[in-house]
Design a protein around this motif. Structure first.
Motif, PDB file in Angstrom:
ATOM      1  N   GLN A  91       0.736  -1.185   0.018  1.00  0.00           N
ATOM      2  CA  GLN A  91      -0.006   0.017  -0.091  1.00  0.00           C
ATOM      3  C   GLN A  91       0.974   1.143   0.051  1.00  0.00           C
ATOM      4  OE1 GLN A  91      -3.272  -0.136  -0.438  1.00  0.00           O
ATOM      5  NE2 GLN A  91      -3.127  -2.429  -0.493  1.00  0.00           N
ATOM      6  N   LEU A  92       1.612   1.468  -1.097  1.00  0.00           N
ATOM      7  CA  LEU A  92       2.565   2.495  -1.230  1.00  0.00           C
ATOM      8  C   LEU A  92       2.118   3.345  -2.393  1.00  0.00           C
ATOM      9  CD1 LEU A  92       5.976   0.604  -0.358  1.00  0.00           C
ATOM     10  CD2 LEU A  92       4.690   2.156   1.021  1.00  0.00           C
ATOM     11  N   VAL A  93       2.394   4.398  -2.402  1.00  0.00           N
ATOM     12  CA  VAL A  93       1.983   5.542  -3.575  1.00  0.00           C
ATOM     13  C   VAL A  93       3.177   5.824  -4.324  1.00  0.00           C
ATOM     14  CG1 VAL A  93       0.948   7.648  -4.201  1.00  0.00           C
ATOM     15  CG2 VAL A  93       0.209   6.572  -1.831  1.00  0.00           C
ATOM     16  N   PRO A  94       3.408   5.258  -5.457  1.00  0.00           N
ATOM     17  CA  PRO A  94       4.614   4.885  -6.203  1.00  0.00           C
ATOM     18  C   PRO A  94       5.253   6.414  -6.381  1.00  0.00           C
ATOM     19  CG  PRO A  94       3.102   3.720  -7.271  1.00  0.00           C
ATOM     20  CD  PRO A  94       2.448   4.314  -6.365  1.00  0.00           C
ATOM     21  N   PRO A  95       4.422   7.440  -6.980  1.00  0.00           N
ATOM     22  CA  PRO A  95       5.362   8.759  -7.183  1.00  0.00           C
ATOM     23  C   PRO A  95       5.620   9.597  -6.070  1.00  0.00           C
ATOM     24  CG  PRO A  95       2.941   8.662  -8.252  1.00  0.00           C
ATOM     25  CD  PRO A  95       2.972   7.489  -7.221  1.00  0.00           C
ATOM     26  N   LEU A  96       5.256   9.179  -4.878  1.00  0.00           N
ATOM     27  CA  LEU A  96       5.673   9.874  -3.870  1.00  0.00           C
ATOM     28  C   LEU A  96       7.056   9.122  -3.134  1.00  0.00           C
ATOM     29  CD1 LEU A  96       2.443  10.251  -1.765  1.00  0.00           C
ATOM     30  CD2 LEU A  96       3.141  11.665  -3.343  1.00  0.00           C
ATOM     31  N   THR A  97       7.677  10.092  -2.177  1.00  0.00           N
ATOM     32  CA  THR A  97       9.003   9.542  -1.672  1.00  0.00           C
ATOM     33  C   THR A  97       8.639   8.733  -0.401  1.00  0.00           C
ATOM     34  OG1 THR A  97       9.272  11.473  -0.207  1.00  0.00           O
ATOM     35  CG2 THR A  97      10.081  11.889  -2.456  1.00  0.00           C
TER      36      THR A  97
ATOM     37  N   GLY B  63      -8.523  11.678  -8.050  1.00  0.00           N
ATOM     38  CA  GLY B  63      -9.110  10.292  -8.552  1.00  0.00           C
ATOM     39  C   GLY B  63     -10.276  10.209  -9.452  1.00  0.00           C
ATOM     40  N   ILE B  64     -10.712  11.157  -9.419  1.00  0.00           N
ATOM     41  CA  ILE B  64     -12.137  11.634 -10.126  1.00  0.00           C
ATOM     42  C   ILE B  64     -11.911  12.358 -11.505  1.00  0.00           C
ATOM     43  CG2 ILE B  64     -14.313  12.283 -10.434  1.00  0.00           C
ATOM     44  CD1 ILE B  64     -14.661  11.289  -7.211  1.00  0.00           C
ATOM     45  N   ILE B  65     -12.092  11.721 -12.813  1.00  0.00           N
ATOM     46  CA  ILE B  65     -12.071  12.558 -13.911  1.00  0.00           C
ATOM     47  C   ILE B  65     -13.490  13.298 -13.986  1.00  0.00           C
ATOM     48  CG2 ILE B  65     -12.242  12.210 -16.319  1.00  0.00           C
ATOM     49  CD1 ILE B  65     -10.478   9.683 -16.173  1.00  0.00           C
ATOM     50  N   ASN B  66     -13.174  14.725 -14.410  1.00  0.00           N
ATOM     51  CA  ASN B  66     -14.344  15.639 -14.359  1.00  0.00           C
ATOM     52  C   ASN B  66     -14.536  16.014 -15.973  1.00  0.00           C
ATOM     53  OD1 ASN B  66     -16.386  17.483 -14.242  1.00  0.00           O
ATOM     54  ND2 ASN B  66     -15.255  18.568 -12.424  1.00  0.00           N
ATOM     55  N   ILE B  67     -15.307  15.574 -16.512  1.00  0.00           N
ATOM     56  CA  ILE B  67     -15.597  15.911 -18.113  1.00  0.00           C
ATOM     57  C   ILE B  67     -16.662  16.667 -17.899  1.00  0.00           C
ATOM     58  CG2 ILE B  67     -17.408  14.270 -18.891  1.00  0.00           C
ATOM     59  CD1 ILE B  67     -14.208  14.037 -20.537  1.00  0.00           C
ATOM     60  N   GLY B 199      -2.629  18.458   0.348  1.00  0.00           N
ATOM     61  CA  GLY B 199      -1.783  18.206  -0.904  1.00  0.00           C
ATOM     62  C   GLY B 199      -1.690  16.794  -1.005  1.00  0.00           C
ATOM     63  N   LEU B 200      -0.419  16.517   0.120  1.00  0.00           N
ATOM     64  CA  LEU B 200      -0.093  15.132   0.003  1.00  0.00           C
ATOM     65  C   LEU B 200      -1.024  14.137  -0.041  1.00  0.00           C
ATOM     66  CD1 LEU B 200       2.707  13.405   0.530  1.00  0.00           C
ATOM     67  CD2 LEU B 200       2.212  13.573   3.067  1.00  0.00           C
ATOM     68  N   ARG B 201      -2.268  14.323   0.780  1.00  0.00           N
ATOM     69  CA  ARG B 201      -3.057  13.219   0.861  1.00  0.00           C
ATOM     70  C   ARG B 201      -4.121  13.333  -0.422  1.00  0.00           C
ATOM     71  NH1 ARG B 201      -5.534  13.666   7.264  1.00  0.00           N
ATOM     72  NH2 ARG B 201      -3.452  12.957   8.130  1.00  0.00           N
ATOM     73  N   THR B 202      -4.186  14.336  -0.923  1.00  0.00           N
ATOM     74  CA  THR B 202      -5.009  14.481  -2.213  1.00  0.00           C
ATOM     75  C   THR B 202      -4.180  13.484  -3.301  1.00  0.00           C
ATOM     76  OG1 THR B 202      -6.026  16.382  -1.570  1.00  0.00           O
ATOM     77  CG2 THR B 202      -5.636  15.926  -4.052  1.00  0.00           C
ATOM     78  N   ARG B 203      -2.820  13.920  -3.320  1.00  0.00           N
ATOM     79  CA  ARG B 203      -2.084  13.213  -4.262  1.00  0.00           C
ATOM     80  C   ARG B 203      -2.066  11.559  -4.108  1.00  0.00           C
ATOM     81  NH1 ARG B 203       3.494  15.173  -3.975  1.00  0.00           N
ATOM     82  NH2 ARG B 203       2.928  16.120  -2.159  1.00  0.00           N
ATOM     83  N   ALA B 204      -1.939  11.210  -2.752  1.00  0.00           N
ATOM     84  CA  ALA B 204      -1.928   9.918  -2.345  1.00  0.00           C
ATOM     85  C   ALA B 204      -3.484   9.340  -2.852  1.00  0.00           C
ATOM     86  CB  ALA B 204      -1.861   9.680  -1.066  1.00  0.00           C
ATOM     87  N   VAL B 205      -4.294   9.949  -2.637  1.00  0.00           N
ATOM     88  CA  VAL B 205      -5.825   9.618  -2.857  1.00  0.00           C
ATOM     89  C   VAL B 205      -6.025   9.208  -4.419  1.00  0.00           C
ATOM     90  CG1 VAL B 205      -8.189  10.171  -2.980  1.00  0.00           C
ATOM     91  CG2 VAL B 205      -6.816  10.005  -0.748  1.00  0.00           C
ATOM     92  N   GLY B 206      -5.424  10.081  -5.120  1.00  0.00           N
ATOM     93  CA  GLY B 206      -5.490  10.046  -6.428  1.00  0.00           C
ATOM     94  C   GLY B 206      -4.570   9.080  -7.434  1.00  0.00           C
ATOM     95  N   GLU B 207      -3.403   8.867  -6.583  1.00  0.00           N
ATOM     96  CA  GLU B 207      -2.589   7.814  -7.085  1.00  0.00           C
ATOM     97  C   GLU B 207      -2.897   6.336  -6.775  1.00  0.00           C
ATOM     98  OE1 GLU B 207      -0.135   7.831  -9.331  1.00  0.00           O
ATOM     99  OE2 GLU B 207      -0.085  10.108  -9.557  1.00  0.00           O
ATOM    100  N   HIS B 208      -3.098   6.249  -5.370  1.00  0.00           N
ATOM    101  CA  HIS B 208      -3.239   4.958  -4.739  1.00  0.00           C
ATOM    102  C   HIS B 208      -4.239   5.083  -3.474  1.00  0.00           C
ATOM    103  CE1 HIS B 208      -2.682   0.875  -3.291  1.00  0.00           C
ATOM    104  NE2 HIS B 208      -1.472   0.790  -3.550  1.00  0.00           N
ATOM    105  N   PRO B 209      -5.441   4.955  -3.834  1.00  0.00           N
ATOM    106  CA  PRO B 209      -6.402   5.303  -2.623  1.00  0.00           C
ATOM    107  C   PRO B 209      -6.433   4.196  -1.748  1.00  0.00           C
ATOM    108  CG  PRO B 209      -7.656   4.810  -4.671  1.00  0.00           C
ATOM    109  CD  PRO B 209      -6.173   4.903  -5.115  1.00  0.00           C
ATOM    110  N   GLY B 210      -5.968   2.939  -2.149  1.00  0.00           N
ATOM    111  CA  GLY B 210      -6.014   1.963  -1.066  1.00  0.00           C
ATOM    112  C   GLY B 210      -4.758   2.219   0.050  1.00  0.00           C
ATOM    113  N   ALA B 327      -2.693   7.923 -11.394  1.00  0.00           N
ATOM    114  CA  ALA B 327      -3.048   6.397 -11.709  1.00  0.00           C
ATOM    115  C   ALA B 327      -4.229   6.008 -11.155  1.00  0.00           C
ATOM    116  CB  ALA B 327      -1.890   5.634 -10.905  1.00  0.00           C
ATOM    117  N   ALA B 328      -4.958   6.801 -10.290  1.00  0.00           N
ATOM    118  CA  ALA B 328      -6.357   6.224  -9.769  1.00  0.00           C
ATOM    119  C   ALA B 328      -7.537   6.887 -10.434  1.00  0.00           C
ATOM    120  CB  ALA B 328      -6.487   6.237  -8.189  1.00  0.00           C
ATOM    121  N   SER B 329      -7.080   7.771 -11.270  1.00  0.00           N
ATOM    122  CA  SER B 329      -8.039   8.901 -12.019  1.00  0.00           C
ATOM    123  C   SER B 329      -9.147   7.835 -12.700  1.00  0.00           C
ATOM    124  CB  SER B 329      -6.956   9.810 -12.911  1.00  0.00           C
ATOM    125  OG  SER B 329      -8.249  10.821 -13.299  1.00  0.00           O
TER     126      SER B 329
END
Lengths: 502, 336
Positions: A91-97, B63-67, B199-210, B327-329
C-alpha cells in the motif's frame, strides 16, 4: 521469550453473502512473539486479519488488545491503537518519496505546512534505530520490492506499532530478501513487537515463528508450538489429510529438443526490451524450470514463445518451425499454454466451463462442422474433462468466474493437457491454488512429460521449481544467467543467480 | 523543488510561452497598440481556462475525472448571472455581484459534489456522469434563461502605477477581479498541493487510494470535499465569462470546459503548468479575436474561431503521448 498477552480474539465469526468466511476463530498473540497464521487460499486468513485491523467488522466475537475489548471502526482506529499491517499488495504511492509514504496520514506539520524536512529526519532516525536502511528522499516507485517492503514496515514503526500483521510478505521476494526479512522480524520481536505472519509456505513458518495457528475452511483447526511441528504435521492440519509434499516422479528420459530459443529479444507493453538475448532448449520428456524474481522478462518470454507477443529479434523454434505471431498457428504445432494470469489470459469468466474448455478448438471437428457448433459434442467433452480433472462444480454450464481459484486453474489444465502436446508452457501454474489442487496440477505436468512432451515451467516458487524441474534455468533481466542441475544445486545458489549475483 | 519539476515537465509550454513572449515583444516595437491589446486579451482569455483547468486538476489529482467542467461553468455563469441580476435593485451593484459569485460558486460546487456522489456511491462511469452534468447544464440554463435581463458590469481593477508599465502593465495589472483570482488560484493551489497535508493526501488518494485508506485517510470524504472545491473553481470560471461578456447567453461556455481539460493535460496535472498552458491557449484565442476584429486577412471568421479547437486536438495528440495522469484517476475505489 514471549511476554504478556498483546492480542486475544475470541470466537470471531464473519459471514459474507453465501459464505461463512470465519467460523468462531480464536487467536492469541504475546508481546515479542511471532505467530504464524497458516492456511490454504480461501481458508479465511485474510478475513481474520482484516477483522483484527478494522477493515471488516466481525459479526460475532470479541477482540482484546492490551487487555481491553476493542472494536476498530476502520484501519485508522487500529493504527491509533498500535496495530499495523503490511499488506500483500504494497500500500505505497509510487510517485511519492519514501518519507512522504511513511508519514502519510500522520504528517508532521509546522505553521500549517507539511514539513518535509522533519518527515525525512524522523524516517532517517527510525530507519537507523531498527537497522532498516532506506533513503527518505527516494521515489518509492523506483525502488526494488525488497526495499518497498522495508518502507511498509517503517510505516508501521513510524506509527508506533506494537503489533504487526504481515500478509504473505515473502510472495514477491527473492530467497535472499526473504532471509533478510526474517532477520528483521526476529529483531522486531526481540524489541517487543508482536507479529502475526500470514503465509502458506511451511518452510518460513518453521524458520521464524514461535507458534503457529492453522485455519481450514474458516475454522481454527489448531495452534502448535513451532518447535514441536514438522512440515508434514502442519500440512496435514492445513489440508485435513496427509499430503505428499514431495512430488513423486521418475527419472526424466529426455529425447530430441522440441523448443529451441535462440538469442531472443522481446519488448514489453511499454516497448522496453525486457527479454534481452534469452537462449534455452527444452527437450521432449523433460521439464525445464525457469526460476526468477517476477518482472525479469518471464511473462514476455512465455508470450513470445506462444505467439502472443511479437519477437523483436532472435528466434523461438518448435519442432523446426519458427513461431510467428499467430497464437493459433503456434497451438496447432502442439503447444499447450497455461498462462500466468488465468483470469485475464486463460479464461472467459462469463462463459461456461464447457465453452471455456473449447476456447481453442471450438472451430474444429467434432465441436463444429461447416461453421456450426455442435453443442452435444462440446457438452460431452466437458462432462468427461470435469470428471477426469476433478473440477468441483455444480454443472458444466456454470460460469467459470464463480469457481474457486483452484478449480479455475483445473479447467485450464484440463483444456491444455487433455490434448496431445509436443510442448507445454506453464507459467505460475499453481499460483493462488490450494494445496490439494497443486498436487493434482503437478502430477498432470509430470504425466505430460512422461507422455513425451517438452515442458517449460516458469515459476516464482522455488519449491515448485525444485520439486518438478529436471533442469533449472535462472532468468535475470531478460537473460538466462545460469543452467543448473536440481540434484546438485541449492536454493541459495539459485537465489544468488535470481538476484543477479553469481 | 516542486517548481523545478513543473519546469522540467512542461518544456513544450515553456518553449511556447517564450516564443509568444518574443513574438509579442517584437510586434510591440512594430505596432504597440495592437500588441498590447492582444497581450491583455491573452491573460483575460486565459482566466476562465486557468480556473476551469484547476477544477479538472483538483478532481483528477483526487482520482475523479471531471468531464462536466463545461456544464459546471455554464451553471456557474447562469446562476451567477441570475443571482446578480435579481439582487441588483435590492442590494446595489457591488453586493449583487458578490451574491452572483456566491450563487455561481454554490451551484457549480453542488454539481461537483454530485459528480463525486455518482463516482463514489453509485460507482458510475465518470465520463457518463460528467456528460450528464453537461447535458443538464445546457438544457436547464437554456430553459430558464430569460432574454433581456441585465446584471451590473463587473468592474475593472487596474493596479495603480503597475498598470502604466509598457506592455506588461496592461497585460497583467489591468483586469477584472476574477482574472486576478485565477492567477492567484494557480499559485495557491500549487503551494497547497505540494506543501500541505491536504496536498499530500490528495495526491495519495489520486494515485493509490488503498494506500491512503490503510493509513487512516478518509478517501471518500477527501474526494467529496475536493470535488466540491473544484466545482467552486469551475463556478468562478463561469463567472469569469460574465466578467468579459457582462450578460449570460445560451451556451456561452462554448467548449471552454473541454479546452480546460486539454489545458490540464498540457500542464501535466500541475497548477503552474495549467497556468502556463492556459496562457498559451489564451494567446491563440486573443490572436484569433484580434485577427477577426481587424479583418487583417480575407478569411471567414469561422476559420479563426476554429483555431483554439484545432490547437486542442494537436496538443492532446502530442502531449498525450507522454502524459501520465494520476494512476487512480477515473477508477472507482472499492475499500475491499
Amino acid at each position: 521469550m514471549a511476554g504478556d498477552v498483546l492480542l486475544e480474539a475470541r470466537g470471531l465469526t464473519k459471514r459474507f453473502p453465501g459464505v461463512l468466511a470465519n467460523d468462531s476463530v480464536d487467536l492469541l498473540l504475546h508481546r515479542g512473539e511471532i505467530l504464524g497464521l497458516l492456511g490454504e487460499n480461501g481458508a479465511g486468513k485474510s478475513t481474520l486479519v482484516k477483522m483484527l485491523f478494522g477493515i471488516h467488522q466481525p459479526d460475532e466475537g470479541d477482540i482484546y488488545f492490551k487487555g481491553q475489548a476493542v472494536t476498530n471502526d476502520g484501519p485508522g482506529e487500529a493504527i491509533a491503537r498500535g496495530m499495523s499491517m503490511v499488506h500483500q499488495h504494497f500500500q505505497l504511492v509510487p510517485p511519492l518519496t519514501v518519507a512522504e509514504n511513511i508519514v502519510l496520514g500522520n504528517e508532521p506539520i509546522s505553521r500549517g505546512f507539511f514539513n518535509k524536512r522533519a518527515a525525512e529526519k524522523r524516517v532517517r532516525e527510525i530507519s537507523e534505530q531498527y537497522g532498516l536502511t532506506v533513503e527518505p528522499t527516494d521515489v518509492v516507485g523506483d525502488l526494488p520490492v525488497g526495499i518497498q517492503q522495508r518502507v511498509e514496515i517503517l510505516k508501521a514503526l513510524y506509527r508506533g506499532a506494537e503489533m504487526l500483521i504481515l500478509d504473505e510478505p515473502t510472495a514477491v521476494l527473492t530467497p535472499q530478501e526473504t532471509d533478510e526479512l526474517l532477520v528483521i522480524l526476529r529483531q522486531l520481536a526481540a524489541d517487543g513487537v508482536g507479529i502475526i505472519f500470514i503465509t502458506h509456505k511451511l518452510r518460513e513458518v518453521l524458520a521464524v515463528t514461535d507458534r503457529v495457528t492453522v485455519l481450514r475452511q474458516g475454522k481454527g483447526v489448531g495452534t502448535a508450538e513451532t518447535a514441536n511441528s514438522t512440515s508434514a504435521s502442519l500440512a496435514e492440519l492445513m489440508v485435513g489429510r496427509s499430503v505428499v509434499l514431495r512430488v513423486e516422479k521418475d527419472e526424466a528420459a529426455p529425447a530430441e529438443p522440441v523448443l529451441i530459443v535462440n538469442d531472443l529479444h522481446v519488448r514489453d507493453d511499454r516497448r522496453q526490451l525486457v527479454v534481452e538475448g534469452a537462449t534455452l532448449q527444452v527437450r521432449a520428456g523433460e521439464i525445464l524450470g525457469v526460476a526468477g524474481v517476477e518482472g525479469n522478462g518471464q511473462r514476455e518470454l512465455v508470450e513470445a514463445i506462444t505467439g502472443i507477443r511479437p519477437i523483436d529479434t532472435g528466434s523461438a523454434v518448435v519442432d523446426g518451425t519458427p513461431v510467428g505471431s499467430k497464437p493459433r498457428a503456434v497451438r496447432e504445432l502442439g503447444v499447450a499454454y497455461i498462462p500466468e494470469d488465468r483470469e485475464k489470459d486463460g479464461l472467459v469468466g462469463g462463459y461456461s466451463i464447457a465453452d471455456n474448455l473449447v476456447l481453442a478448438t471450438y472451430y474444429e471437428e467434432p465441436f463444429a462442422s461447416r461453421g456450426v457448433r455442435d453443442f452435444d459434442a462440446v457438452a460431452q467433452q466437458a462432462e468427461e474433462l470435469v470428471e477426469q480433472f476433478d473440477v468441483r462444480t455444480p454443472s458444466i454450464n456454470t460460469p467459470v468466474q464463480s469457481l474457486s481459484g483452484g478449480n479455475k486453474q483445473k479447467v485450464i489444465v484440463a483444456r491444455e493437457l487433455s490434448k496431445e502436446n509436443r510442448l507445454v508452457v506453464a507459467s505460475q501454474p499453481t499460483r493462488g491454488v490450494d494445496v490439494g489442487s497443486i498436487e493434482f496440477i503437478h502430477n498432470q505436468l509430470i504425466t505430460a512429460r512422461d507422455a513425451g512432451a517438452a515442458v517449460l515451467l516458469v515459476s516464482a516458487e522455488l519449491d515448485e521449481i525444485f520439486g518438478l524441474a529436471d533442469r533449472i534455468a535462472v532468468i535475470y533481466e531478460g537473460r538466462i544467467v545460469a543452467e543448473l542441475d536440481p540434484t546438485t544445486t541449492t536454493r541459495e545458489e539459485v537465489g544468488l543467480f535470481m538476484a543477479g549475483g553469481g | 523543488m516542486t517548481l523545478t519539476k513543473t519546469l522540467k515537465g512542461n518544456t513544450a509550454t515553456i518553449v511556447g510561452l517564450i516564443a509568444v513572449a518574443v513574438a509579442l515583444s517584437a510586434s510591440y516595437l512594430w505596432d504597440d497598440t495592437q500588441t498590447t491589446a492582444v497581450a491583455a486579451r491573452t491573460v483575460r482569455e486565459a482566466a476562465p481556462l486557468i480556473l476551469a483547468g484547476l477544477c479538472g486538476l483538483v478532481g483528477e489529482r483526487s482520482g475523479i475525472i471531471n468531464i462536466g467542467i463545461e456544464g459546471q461553468m455554464l451553471l456557474g455563469a447562469f446562476c451567477g448571472f441570475m443571482a446578480a441580476s435579481y439582487t441588483t435593485n435590492a442590494l446595489g451593484s457591488t453586493v449583487s455581484l458578490l451574491a452572483g459569485v456566491a450563487g455561481g460558486v454554490a451551484v457549480a460546487s453542488a454539481a461537483g459534489w454530485f459528480l463525486a456522489w455518482t463516482a463514489i456511491r453509485l460507482r458510475m462511469d465518470q465520463i457518463i456522469a460528467g456528460t450528464v452534468i453537461n447535458i443538464f447544464a445546457i438544457g436547464a440554463t437554456s430553459f430558464f434563461f430569460v432574454q433581456g435581463r441585465t446584471m451590473p458590469t463587473v468592474p475593472n481593477w487596474p493596479v495603480p502605477g503597475l498598470r502604466d508599465v509598457p506592455l506588461l502593465g496592461r497585460m497583467l495589472f489591468d483586469h477584472g477581479p476574477l482574472t486576478y483570482v485565477a492567477m492567484l488560484a494557480a499559485v495557491l493551489i500549487h503551494i497547497a498541493l505540494f506543501h500541505t497535508r491536504w496536498g499530500l493526501r490528495t495526491r495519495a488518494v489520486g494515485e493509490h487510494p488503498g494506500a491512503a485508506d490503510t493509513v487512516g485517510v478518509n478517501v471518500f470524504r477527501l474526494r467529496y470535499l475536493n470535488l466540491a472545491a473544484a466545482g467552486a473553481l469551475a463556478g468562478l470560471a463561469g463567472f469569469a465569462l460574465l466578467q468579459s461578456a457582462s450578460a449570460f447567453n445560451r451556451g456561452m461556455s462554448n467548449g471552454k470546459g473541454f479546452i480546460a481539460l486539454a489545458v490540464m493535460i498540457f500542464g501535466r496535472w500541475r497548477p503552474m503548468g495549467v497556468f502556463g498552458a492556459a496562457l498559451l491557449f489564451g494567446f491563440f484565442n486573443a490572436l484569433q479575436a484580434q485577427l477577426q476584429f481587424k479583418q487583417a486577412l480575407d478569411v471567414p471568421p469561422q476559420f479563426f474561431g476554429m483555431i483554439p479547437f484545432v490547437l486542442t486536438i494537436a496538443v492532446l495528440a502530442l502531449a498525450g503521448l507522454s502524459a501520465r495522469p494520476p494512476a487512480a484517476s477515473g477508477q472507482p475505489y472499492d475499500p475491499d
